[in-house]
Design a protein around this motif. Structure first.
Motif, PDB file in Angstrom:
ATOM      1  N   ALA A  81      48.951  45.865  29.742  1.00  0.00           N
ATOM      2  CA  ALA A  81      48.760  46.238  30.676  1.00  0.00           C
ATOM      3  C   ALA A  81      48.603  47.587  31.550  1.00  0.00           C
ATOM      4  O   ALA A  81      48.943  47.940  30.784  1.00  0.00           O
ATOM      5  CB  ALA A  81      49.567  45.683  31.861  1.00  0.00           C
ATOM      6  N   HIS A  82      48.097  47.836  32.687  1.00  0.00           N
ATOM      7  CA  HIS A  82      47.972  49.154  33.252  1.00  0.00           C
ATOM      8  C   HIS A  82      49.271  49.325  33.467  1.00  0.00           C
ATOM      9  O   HIS A  82      50.162  50.915  33.542  1.00  0.00           O
ATOM     10  CB  HIS A  82      46.671  49.451  34.306  1.00  0.00           C
ATOM     11  N   HIS A 138      47.159  41.445  40.358  1.00  0.00           N
ATOM     12  CA  HIS A 138      46.218  41.912  40.758  1.00  0.00           C
ATOM     13  C   HIS A 138      45.838  43.247  42.115  1.00  0.00           C
ATOM     14  O   HIS A 138      46.823  42.706  42.558  1.00  0.00           O
ATOM     15  CB  HIS A 138      44.855  41.365  41.553  1.00  0.00           C
ATOM     16  N   ASN A 191      45.370  44.755  36.854  1.00  0.00           N
ATOM     17  CA  ASN A 191      45.990  44.886  36.230  1.00  0.00           C
ATOM     18  C   ASN A 191      46.007  44.626  34.574  1.00  0.00           C
ATOM     19  O   ASN A 191      46.125  45.743  33.319  1.00  0.00           O
ATOM     20  CB  ASN A 191      47.951  44.657  36.333  1.00  0.00           C
TER      21      ASN A 191
END
Lengths: 296, 296
Positions: B18-19, B26, B10
């Motif tokens: 972060a995404h 993760h 992530n």
């Protein structure tokens, strides 16, 4: 219509099986969705080839030259030959699927595919081309950076893949960062033995009086699709054109110089390693007017 | 348990957002599903870094050295620094999620991400490692291929990214094809001025009596994680070890030679450019026994 479009090819090369038997030659895919498998050699090894094709006022430009160079790059990487018809159709489909804009581009990528699968992966992505006008009007500052190879490395060491437009382009990005660090916009590669090669994603063009010259492709550089059209145009304007082995000094001595590429077209060089260089405004405008309005 | 596992991070770097805000560090993803966007610079430009980490009898080997080299590669590419803890956790999670096998590997990839998004993409992929035993027992035939660069190019031209394990590895694949064409198994890069560099995905080790030598990393080659462990092991066996600038002749003169890498471990060189070279069977077996059974 959407602003971008993504087309996935079912059979990028006739030398390899289709991905889905009996499926259409290509299909539209949502551009924001993931498309590439983590085992695809395109991402694990930069093992693939690409082209970026300009679309001016709806016309796809230099398509045949791009498709030919795509095949040449694949050949250097010993990949299966791209199916020219399938790629031409995919490029046209992608270009036709986006909102009409004055300037757009289509990027084609063919990777070696998933390791062990022996089927290339291929797609065409279309999007608007923005923000290139300043480079054409104001010019660009370049720095000369050593590519590290002798000028004849394509002949002596073909495994270095020089002359292929491959996905292993990390160095071509690194030289832009180095150029920015040196207060410039772009980089021109030179050979370790002192010859002009090419820009990071462009060809270099020099003018000496009524003569236009560019480095020859036997130097392990790309055959410029835009540069090819510029030479054709220049001949109609009564200029001489030639491919030559050019020492670095030639850039400093030239009356004017440009970087030529699809999408950005003719960007006049206004400084080399910090030394100002005069811009040939009249010819720059003539070149870009010609390049922007090509209908094929 | 499945035979392969794929873990998506992530937040691959603490220097980038972060995404997904607040998501776990993760998550597991189906390995066969596409993961990479077509605008990800990892695939469009080979712009990213990787490591391949061996897992022997369930133990992840040389993990800290791999994570350190991953960060070093990212630094050379001027990418955000990988978050060592997040990557260590992702590697361990991927390795633990597959069927137990004697030999496996985990591959980590961090790309620069989608152009303009400024968030690296990162994943760890675990799979069984198969088919390496023959190289260890029978040895490999190598050819020497010019990398085209002088031995000091890392110092003179850092934009060439030598010494980084980048995704722009098309040349590292091309030299294997050239080796096969010359009836060999692998290639050893040499500098344009005649020094030994490294294998296509390995380090080269030479033995002269009780002395082991390998080229120094100031040559723009990778710091070998396996080679590092081999040097530590060799010292326990009473051998001397050294990093040296080695001319090509050193390979021919050495009593024995190996290519060292994660997963394949120590592959003895049994021919150089078609000339047979004796294999040091006893030390090869000792090396591989040590490497295969490392518990960290």
């Amino acid at each position: 219509m959407p602003s971008t479009a993504l087309v996935l090819l079912n059979r990028p090369s006739l030398a390899a099986p289709a991905h889905v038997d009996g499926a259409p030659a290509h299909r539209f895919v949502e551009p924001d969705e993931p498309l590439v498998n983590v085992l695809d050699l395109g991402v694990t090894r930069g093992d693939g080839v690409f082209e970026t094709i300009s679309v001016g006022y709806g016309s796809i430009q230099a398509l045949d030259a791009h498709i030919a160079r795509f095949a040449k790059s694949a050949g250097i990487l010993e990949m299966p030959e791209p199916d020219a018809d399938a790629w031409r159709d995919a490029v046209q489909a992608a270009a036709a699927a986006i909102d009409p804009v004055d300037e757009a581009y289509v990027k084609t990528i063919m990777t070696r595919g998933i390791e062990g699968d022996d089927r290339p992966t291929g797609w065409a992505y279309a999007a608007p081309a923005l923000g290139r006008a300043t480079a054409r009007s104001e010019g660009i500052r370049v720095v000369l950076l050593d590519r590290g190879y002798r000028h004849d490395v394509r002949q002596t060491s073909p495994w270095l893949l020089q002359g292929a437009k491959s996905l292993s382009y990390a160095v071509n990005r690194a030289v832009i960062r180095e150029a920015h660090r040196r207060d410039a916009d772009d980089a021109v590669f030179v050979s370790s033995d002192g010859y002009l090669l090419e820009g990071s994603t462009s060809n270099i063009l020099l003018r000496f009086g009524d003569r236009l010259v560019t480095p020859g492709t036997n130097l392990g550089i790309l055959a410029g699709t835009t540069q090819g059209d510029v030479f054709d145009f220049a001949v109609t304007q009564g200029l001489e054109v030639a491919y030559e082995l050019l020492p670095i000094a030639a850039l400093h001595e030239a009356d004017a110089a440009w970087l030529l590429s699809s999408v950005r077209h003719a960007a006049p060089i206004r400084a080399v390693d910090g030394t100002p260089k005069p811009i040939d405004r009249t010819f720059t405008d003539a070149l870009n007017d010609f390049l922007l309005h090509r209908t094929k």
